[in-house]
Design an enzyme around this catalytic site. Structure first.
Site, PDB file in Angstrom:
ATOM      1  N   SER A 149     -59.739  59.877   6.566  1.00 34.36           N
ATOM      2  CA  SER A 149     -59.515  58.499   6.123  1.00 34.36           C
ATOM      3  C   SER A 149     -58.546  57.822   7.083  1.00 34.36           C
ATOM      4  O   SER A 149     -57.741  58.497   7.742  1.00 34.36           O
ATOM      5  CB  SER A 149     -58.909  58.504   4.710  1.00 34.36           C
ATOM      6  OG  SER A 149     -58.440  57.218   4.353  1.00 34.36           O
ATOM      7  N   TYR A 162     -52.035  61.824  -0.660  1.00 36.93           N
ATOM      8  CA  TYR A 162     -53.407  61.758  -0.163  1.00 36.93           C
ATOM      9  C   TYR A 162     -53.403  61.628   1.364  1.00 36.93           C
ATOM     10  O   TYR A 162     -54.143  62.321   2.068  1.00 36.93           O
ATOM     11  CB  TYR A 162     -54.117  60.576  -0.809  1.00 36.93           C
ATOM     12  CG  TYR A 162     -55.535  60.341  -0.332  1.00 36.93           C
ATOM     13  CD1 TYR A 162     -56.576  61.134  -0.779  1.00 36.93           C
ATOM     14  CD2 TYR A 162     -55.821  59.288   0.540  1.00 36.93           C
ATOM     15  CE1 TYR A 162     -57.884  60.911  -0.358  1.00 36.93           C
ATOM     16  CE2 TYR A 162     -57.119  59.057   0.958  1.00 36.93           C
ATOM     17  CZ  TYR A 162     -58.148  59.859   0.514  1.00 36.93           C
ATOM     18  OH  TYR A 162     -59.438  59.625   0.939  1.00 36.93           O
TER      19      TYR A 162
END
Length: 258
Positions: A149, A162
């Site tokens: 990501s 995350y």
């Protein structure tokens, strides 16, 4: 003269895509299958992956569903062994499944959440890649594609844990490429921006957040899941045969915005 377009053809290749019952994973699995691969649809519930595989087969694609909660060691081993038993080889592994059970400041979480997110987002791709390596080595090569990501490249607020896992996944990929290139195994990582999926609904359903995002990002919008599939097609196929250790963005220009 070689037909360059044919290098995207995946006929005869076997691909596993984790977290592929919906969202980005499903789009990736569909793209691989449409290019000729035999695709293993995988997520936590057998009835869900069976339904997706049946839908693919009804469209003339080759697919099978194998249940796997990637946080479970036995299910990870079963996913790889069942795929090999069924198809006799594994050419492509897309580590797409991930979780984000916590949104908030770093100090606001607890160790149990940290352990869970690390187990699924970092340890599982490491283990699954290790499990497919012997098969890829034995057949002279393969392609591992890890889905990270932009949050693994740029810090933000509320996604610290995350982001840490996604950053770790990027470095894991680079080490896979460095160590396994001698076996013909390529490893690359895709970093999506904000995508309209169930996974990120908490973000894109916030109109104020999306408005700010759209003003910042050069392309001025969030992405659809199918817009992630093209890069994976390249990295999985002979069209990307000299690509390994790469970090590829599909982020609408997020990383070059202010």
């Amino acid at each position: 003269m070689e037909n360059i377009a044919s290098r995207f053809n995946l006929t005869g290749k076997v691909a596993i895509v984790t977290g592929s019952s919906k969202g980005i994973g499903r789009s990736i699995a569909q793209g691989l299958a449409e290019n000729g691969a035999k695709v293993v649809i995988s997520s936590r519930k057998q009835e869900v992956v069976d339904a997706v595989a049946e839908e693919f087969r009804a469209a003339g694609l080759e697919a099978v569903g194998i249940q796997c909660h990637i946080g479970d060691a036995e299910q990870r081993r079963a996913l790889i062994s069942k795929t090999h038993e069924m198809y006799g080889g594994i050419d492509i592994l897309v580590n797409n499944a991930a979780i984000n059970p916590y949104y908030g400041p770093l100090e606001g979480s607890d160790e149990a959440v940290f352990d869970k997110i690390m187990e699924v987002n970092v340890k599982a791709p490491w283990v699954l890649s290790n499990l497919v390596l012997p098969y890829m080595k034995g057949q002279g090569g393969g392609s591992i594609i890890n889905i990270s990501s932009v949050e693994g490249l740029r810090p933000g607020f509320g996604l610290g844990l995350y982001s840490a896992t996604k950053s770790a996944l990027i470095m894991l990929t680079k080490n896979q490429a460095k160590e396994w290139g001698r076996y013909g195994v390529r490893a690359n990582v895709l970093c999506p921006g904000l995508i309209k999926t169930k996974f990120s609904e908490g973000l894109w359903s916030d109109e104020k957040l999306v408005g700010g995002y759209n003003k910042t990002v050069p392309l001025g919008r969030i992405a659809a899941p199918e817009e992630m599939a093209g890069l994976v097609m390249l990295l999985a196929s002979d069209a990307g045969s000299y690509m390994t250790g790469g970090v590829f963005l599909a982020d609408g220009g997020y990383m070059v915005s202010g």
